[in-house]
Structure formats: structure tokens, C-alpha cells
Design a protein around this motif. Structure first.
Motif, PDB file in Angstrom:
ATOM      1  N   UNK A  70       0.837  -1.198   0.000  1.00 56.94           N
ATOM      2  CA  UNK A  70       0.000   0.000   0.000  1.00 56.94           C
ATOM      3  C   UNK A  70       0.875   1.252   0.000  1.00 56.94           C
ATOM      4  N   UNK A  71       0.376   2.353  -0.582  1.00 54.91           N
ATOM      5  CA  UNK A  71       1.141   3.597  -0.553  1.00 54.91           C
ATOM      6  C   UNK A  71       0.959   4.293   0.794  1.00 54.91           C
ATOM      7  N   UNK A  72       2.030   4.955   1.241  1.00 53.51           N
ATOM      8  CA  UNK A  72       1.973   5.657   2.525  1.00 53.51           C
ATOM      9  C   UNK A  72       2.944   6.832   2.518  1.00 53.51           C
ATOM     10  N   UNK A  73       2.629   7.838   3.322  1.00 51.25           N
ATOM     11  CA  UNK A  73       3.547   8.937   3.597  1.00 51.25           C
ATOM     12  C   UNK A  73       4.108   8.713   4.993  1.00 51.25           C
ATOM     13  N   UNK A  74       5.422   8.651   5.087  1.00 51.69           N
ATOM     14  CA  UNK A  74       6.077   8.476   6.376  1.00 51.69           C
ATOM     15  C   UNK A  74       6.763   9.800   6.710  1.00 51.69           C
ATOM     16  N   UNK A  75       6.275  10.462   7.755  1.00 49.69           N
ATOM     17  CA  UNK A  75       6.846  11.737   8.184  1.00 49.69           C
ATOM     18  C   UNK A  75       7.859  11.480   9.288  1.00 49.69           C
ATOM     19  N   UNK A  76       9.050  12.051   9.118  1.00 50.63           N
ATOM     20  CA  UNK A  76      10.153  11.858  10.052  1.00 50.63           C
ATOM     21  C   UNK A  76      10.719  13.222  10.431  1.00 50.63           C
ATOM     22  N   UNK A  77      11.062  13.386  11.705  1.00 58.90           N
ATOM     23  CA  UNK A  77      11.750  14.600  12.148  1.00 58.90           C
ATOM     24  C   UNK A  77      13.165  14.235  12.562  1.00 58.90           C
ATOM     25  N   UNK A  78      14.138  14.943  12.001  1.00 56.76           N
ATOM     26  CA  UNK A  78      15.541  14.773  12.371  1.00 56.76           C
ATOM     27  C   UNK A  78      15.976  16.065  13.059  1.00 56.76           C
ATOM     28  N   UNK A  79      16.117  16.043  14.411  1.00 54.02           N
ATOM     29  CA  UNK A  79      16.539  17.243  15.126  1.00 54.02           C
ATOM     30  C   UNK A  79      17.993  17.597  14.806  1.00 54.02           C
ATOM     31  N   UNK A  80      18.387  18.817  15.137  1.00 52.56           N
ATOM     32  CA  UNK A  80      19.768  19.231  14.912  1.00 52.56           C
ATOM     33  C   UNK A  80      20.737  18.312  15.650  1.00 52.56           C
ATOM     34  N   UNK A  81      20.371  17.923  16.852  1.00 52.87           N
ATOM     35  CA  UNK A  81      21.181  16.985  17.647  1.00 52.87           C
ATOM     36  C   UNK A  81      20.259  15.884  18.141  1.00 52.87           C
ATOM     37  N   UNK A  82      20.553  14.671  17.786  1.00 54.01           N
ATOM     38  CA  UNK A  82      19.713  13.567  18.245  1.00 54.01           C
ATOM     39  C   UNK A  82      19.257  12.691  17.103  1.00 54.01           C
ATOM     40  N   UNK A  83      18.513  11.646  17.486  1.00 56.17           N
ATOM     41  CA  UNK A  83      18.041  10.646  16.531  1.00 56.17           C
ATOM     42  C   UNK A  83      16.800  11.100  15.781  1.00 56.17           C
TER      43      UNK A  83
END
Length: 94
Positions: A70-83
Motif C-alpha cells: 500500500x502507498x503511505x507517507x512516512x513523516x520523520x523529524x531529524x533534530x539538529x542533535x539527536x536521533x
């Protein structure tokens, strides 16, 4: 062509259909330890904030025999420092 900037401050870039090494690593880091489904990216867009928001256009598949994709949008946040971490997964419906 790799589009990483936008003319609108804080706005989203256009989708890039060439997944960069950096984008692959961000998604891999965010999905580390994620169970139940797999997500294979085909495009991504970015938004520069205090860190970077990523929106990956993916093909998802639940981890069971013969599960449909199935199609999906995966939203990810990459902070300046951290995972990097998943902020939202949206299944795209017709």
C-alpha cells in the motif's frame, strides 16, 4: 536532480525521486526498532525547521505472509542533535 531547498522559508521542497544517502540514513534511523510493517521509499521532500522534517512517499507492507502492498507517507523529524524519529505515518487511500 536533487531539490533540497524551497523559495518559501519553512516551506517544503518538491518531491525528489532520487533518494539520497542522507535521506536513506534518516529513514533507516527513524525506523530502527519499528515492527509490524516495512516501508520502502520512492521519493522524499524536506522542510528545514529547527532540524529537518522529511516526508517519504513509500510502499508499505504489513509483515505477514502474502500481505498486499500500500502507498503511505512516512513523516520523520531529524533534530539538529539527536536521533531521527517517526512523527506520523499516513496510509494513502484512493
Amino acid at each position: 536532480m536533487n531539490i533540497m531547498t524551497t523559495e518559501i522559508p519553512g516551506g517544503w521542497s518538491a518531491f525528489d525521486y532520487e533518494i539520497t544517502g542522507v535521506a536513506k540514513e534518516v529513514l533507516k534511523e527513524a525506523l530502527e526498532g519499528f515492527v509490524g510493517a516495512t516501508y520502502t521509499p520512492s521519493a522524499f521532500a524536506t522542510q528545514i525547521v529547527a532540524g529537518t522534517n522529511y516526508c517519504f512517499l513509500c510502499t508499505g507492507q504489513i509483515v505477514v505472509p502474502n500481505a498486499p502492498r500500500f502507498p503511505a507517507l512516512v513523516h520523520v523529524f531529524k533534530p539538529l542533535n539527536g536521533k531521527a524519529h517517526i512523527s506520523e505515518i499516513i496510509r494513502i487511500k484512493p
